[in-house]
Design a protein around this motif. Structure first.
Motif, PDB file in Angstrom:
ATOM      1  N   THR A 254       0.801  -1.228   0.000  1.00  0.00           N
ATOM      2  CA  THR A 254       0.000   0.000   0.000  1.00  0.00           C
ATOM      3  C   THR A 254       0.832   1.275   0.000  1.00  0.00           C
ATOM      4  OG1 THR A 254      -0.084   0.123   2.423  1.00  0.00           O
ATOM      5  CG2 THR A 254      -1.780  -1.208   1.301  1.00  0.00           C
ATOM      6  N   GLY A 255       2.085   1.180   0.429  1.00  0.00           N
ATOM      7  CA  GLY A 255       2.890   2.389   0.604  1.00  0.00           C
ATOM      8  C   GLY A 255       2.536   3.154   1.863  1.00  0.00           C
ATOM      9  N   ALA A 256       1.748   2.541   2.750  1.00  0.00           N
ATOM     10  CA  ALA A 256       1.318   3.212   3.976  1.00  0.00           C
ATOM     11  C   ALA A 256       2.432   3.186   5.020  1.00  0.00           C
ATOM     12  CB  ALA A 256       0.075   2.544   4.540  1.00  0.00           C
ATOM     13  N   ALA A 257       2.622   4.325   5.674  1.00  0.00           N
ATOM     14  CA  ALA A 257       3.590   4.422   6.756  1.00  0.00           C
ATOM     15  C   ALA A 257       2.959   4.119   8.109  1.00  0.00           C
ATOM     16  CB  ALA A 257       4.209   5.816   6.782  1.00  0.00           C
ATOM     17  N   TRP A 258       1.621   4.337   8.201  1.00  0.00           N
ATOM     18  CA  TRP A 258       0.936   4.156   9.479  1.00  0.00           C
ATOM     19  C   TRP A 258      -0.412   3.464   9.256  1.00  0.00           C
ATOM     20  CZ3 TRP A 258       3.616   4.751  13.748  1.00  0.00           C
ATOM     21  CH2 TRP A 258       4.747   5.571  13.700  1.00  0.00           C
ATOM     22  N   GLU A 259      -0.891   2.871  10.341  1.00  0.00           N
ATOM     23  CA  GLU A 259      -2.198   2.237  10.337  1.00  0.00           C
ATOM     24  C   GLU A 259      -2.961   2.686  11.575  1.00  0.00           C
ATOM     25  OE1 GLU A 259      -4.252  -2.212   9.989  1.00  0.00           O
ATOM     26  OE2 GLU A 259      -2.111  -2.035  10.482  1.00  0.00           O
ATOM     27  N   SER A 260      -4.239   3.023  11.410  1.00  0.00           N
ATOM     28  CA  SER A 260      -5.084   3.340  12.555  1.00  0.00           C
ATOM     29  C   SER A 260      -6.243   2.355  12.620  1.00  0.00           C
ATOM     30  CB  SER A 260      -5.599   4.784  12.500  1.00  0.00           C
ATOM     31  OG  SER A 260      -6.397   5.012  11.360  1.00  0.00           O
ATOM     32  N   LEU A 261      -6.541   1.929  13.847  1.00  0.00           N
ATOM     33  CA  LEU A 261      -7.607   0.972  14.128  1.00  0.00           C
ATOM     34  C   LEU A 261      -8.571   1.651  15.101  1.00  0.00           C
ATOM     35  CD1 LEU A 261      -5.237  -2.045  14.892  1.00  0.00           C
ATOM     36  CD2 LEU A 261      -6.385  -1.611  12.724  1.00  0.00           C
ATOM     37  N   TRP A 262      -9.795   1.879  14.653  1.00  0.00           N
ATOM     38  CA  TRP A 262     -10.769   2.631  15.427  1.00  0.00           C
ATOM     39  C   TRP A 262     -11.763   1.690  16.082  1.00  0.00           C
ATOM     40  CZ3 TRP A 262     -11.500   8.259  14.611  1.00  0.00           C
ATOM     41  CH2 TRP A 262     -10.520   8.811  13.768  1.00  0.00           C
ATOM     42  N   ALA A 263     -11.924   1.783  17.389  1.00  0.00           N
ATOM     43  CA  ALA A 263     -12.948   1.036  18.112  1.00  0.00           C
ATOM     44  C   ALA A 263     -14.017   2.006  18.590  1.00  0.00           C
ATOM     45  CB  ALA A 263     -12.341   0.314  19.309  1.00  0.00           C
ATOM     46  N   SER A 264     -15.288   1.621  18.446  1.00  0.00           N
ATOM     47  CA  SER A 264     -16.366   2.469  18.956  1.00  0.00           C
ATOM     48  C   SER A 264     -17.445   1.612  19.602  1.00  0.00           C
ATOM     49  CB  SER A 264     -16.969   3.332  17.845  1.00  0.00           C
ATOM     50  OG  SER A 264     -17.698   2.557  16.911  1.00  0.00           O
ATOM     51  N   LEU A 265     -18.172   2.235  20.520  1.00  0.00           N
ATOM     52  CA  LEU A 265     -19.292   1.581  21.201  1.00  0.00           C
ATOM     53  C   LEU A 265     -20.381   2.622  21.409  1.00  0.00           C
ATOM     54  CD1 LEU A 265     -20.397  -0.933  22.848  1.00  0.00           C
ATOM     55  CD2 LEU A 265     -19.409   0.174  24.857  1.00  0.00           C
ATOM     56  N   THR A 266     -21.622   2.268  21.056  1.00  0.00           N
ATOM     57  CA  THR A 266     -22.756   3.155  21.307  1.00  0.00           C
ATOM     58  C   THR A 266     -23.755   2.466  22.222  1.00  0.00           C
ATOM     59  OG1 THR A 266     -23.808   2.426  19.238  1.00  0.00           O
ATOM     60  CG2 THR A 266     -22.578   4.505  19.185  1.00  0.00           C
ATOM     61  N   PHE A 267     -24.419   3.272  23.043  1.00  0.00           N
ATOM     62  CA  PHE A 267     -25.467   2.778  23.944  1.00  0.00           C
ATOM     63  C   PHE A 267     -26.244   3.992  24.444  1.00  0.00           C
ATOM     64  CE2 PHE A 267     -21.645   3.447  26.514  1.00  0.00           C
ATOM     65  CZ  PHE A 267     -22.117   4.201  27.580  1.00  0.00           C
ATOM     66  N   ALA A 268     -27.353   3.730  25.117  1.00  0.00           N
ATOM     67  CA  ALA A 268     -28.134   4.787  25.738  1.00  0.00           C
ATOM     68  C   ALA A 268     -28.379   4.421  27.198  1.00  0.00           C
ATOM     69  CB  ALA A 268     -29.457   4.976  24.995  1.00  0.00           C
ATOM     70  N   VAL A 269     -28.719   5.442  27.974  1.00  0.00           N
ATOM     71  CA  VAL A 269     -29.073   5.230  29.385  1.00  0.00           C
ATOM     72  C   VAL A 269     -30.541   5.627  29.552  1.00  0.00           C
ATOM     73  CG1 VAL A 269     -28.605   5.879  31.767  1.00  0.00           C
ATOM     74  CG2 VAL A 269     -26.716   5.657  30.134  1.00  0.00           C
ATOM     75  N   PRO A 270     -31.408   4.688  29.926  1.00  0.00           N
ATOM     76  CA  PRO A 270     -32.842   4.996  30.014  1.00  0.00           C
ATOM     77  C   PRO A 270     -33.133   6.071  31.060  1.00  0.00           C
ATOM     78  CG  PRO A 270     -32.436   2.620  30.087  1.00  0.00           C
ATOM     79  CD  PRO A 270     -31.113   3.288  30.245  1.00  0.00           C
ATOM     80  N   GLU A 271     -34.236   6.759  30.875  1.00  0.00           N
ATOM     81  CA  GLU A 271     -34.696   7.758  31.848  1.00  0.00           C
ATOM     82  C   GLU A 271     -35.081   7.049  33.136  1.00  0.00           C
ATOM     83  OE1 GLU A 271     -35.767  11.226  31.270  1.00  0.00           O
ATOM     84  OE2 GLU A 271     -35.787  11.362  29.097  1.00  0.00           O
TER      85      GLU A 271
END
Length: 271
Positions: A254-271
């Motif tokens: 790829t010719g890439a010098a760096w790699e980034s790995l993104w982790a995400s989490l979504t949720f809600a908190v009930p009323e």
């Protein structure tokens, strides 16, 4: 066939790749609390500050797209072009966990300053020194990246527990936001290569019922654990980014010098 392709139009997150590094990727359920028999509808989004465009169901653009409840894990089925990307009936009472892993994408930073801004924002200033040590100071690099997203949805009472799904990096909620005591926040644990990731920055996007978003950060302890302060009636996106050198074969291809790995989490908190 190469696994590393330039931005596909269906997932191009910005016309200018100089903007691409600043965009989060997350799973955005239409409703975080459902009754058994309801339809779980969720968009795949890319954007900033918990606001962004919805992208379609395109199997070529993901490595994994699953829905888990209890011990059952099944691929999300859809038709190419479906938007939102997830729409399925959930019959079982309990915590539903959506898991999505993209393919690899690549970008070239438009300037060295945009690269520095990104790694600084993600609390990875060591990358700047490593880039300079490789004789690349002042050079805008090429990067490959992938996204590793999860979302928690309550079906019925929403009982159950998040867990690790073996993603190269992921965020696990150690408490159930729908059934637990959230008065002291929600503990999450960040993993990288199945090991707890200590001293990692976790960015928190807190959206109130009026759609206003506030952003803050916390840092994991030695066991990869951090506490996310929460408020009833709000929804949350938390993310953490790993920066690393790509393997020699990937760098050569790829010719890439760096790699980034993104982790995400979504949720809600009930009323």
């Amino acid at each position: 066939m190469s696994l590393f392709r330039p931005f596909a139009p269906i997932l191009a997150i910005a016309a200018s790749t100089s903007l691409a590094w600043g965009h989060e990727f997350w799973i955005d359920p239409e409703d975080y609390t459902l009754a058994p028999g309801d339809t779980l509808t969720a968009a795949i989004r890319v954007g900033e500050n918990f606001k962004g465009s919805s992208y379609a169901y395109i199997p070529d653009n993901f490595r994994r797209f699953d829905l888990a409840q209890g011990d059952d894990v099944a691929p999300v089925e859809g038709r190419i072009g479906d938007r939102p990307a997830l729409s399925t009936t959930v019959d079982e009472d309990g915590l539903a966990i959506v898991v999505h892993v993209t393919r690899d994408y690549d970008l070239t930073y438009s300037s060295y300053d945009s690269f520095v801004n990104f790694v600084t924002h993600k609390d990875a200033e060591w990358v700047i020194d490593a880039h300079a040590d490789a004789g690349q100071e002042g050079v805008a690099p090429k990067e490959i990246y992938s996204r590793h997203a999860k979302s928690l949805v309550a079906v019925g009472e929403g009982a159950g527990q998040d867990r690790a799904f073996g993603l190269v990096t992921e965020i696990v909620a150690l408490e159930n936001p729908y059934t637990g005591d959230t008065g002291d926040g929600i503990d999450v644990q960040v993993f990288y290569q199945s090991e707890p990731r200590g001293d990692a920055q976790v960015e928190i996007f807190d959206r109130d019922p009026d759609g206003e978003v506030t952003v803050s950060t916390v840092t994991t302890d030695a066991e990869g654990v951090a506490t996310v302060p929460v408020t009833a009636g709000h929804s949350y996106l938390v993310d953490a980014v790993v920066l690393r050198r790509p393997g020699d074969d990937v760098a050569e291809e790829t010719g890439a010098a760096w790699e980034s790995l993104w982790a995400s989490l979504t949720f809600a908190v009930p009323e």
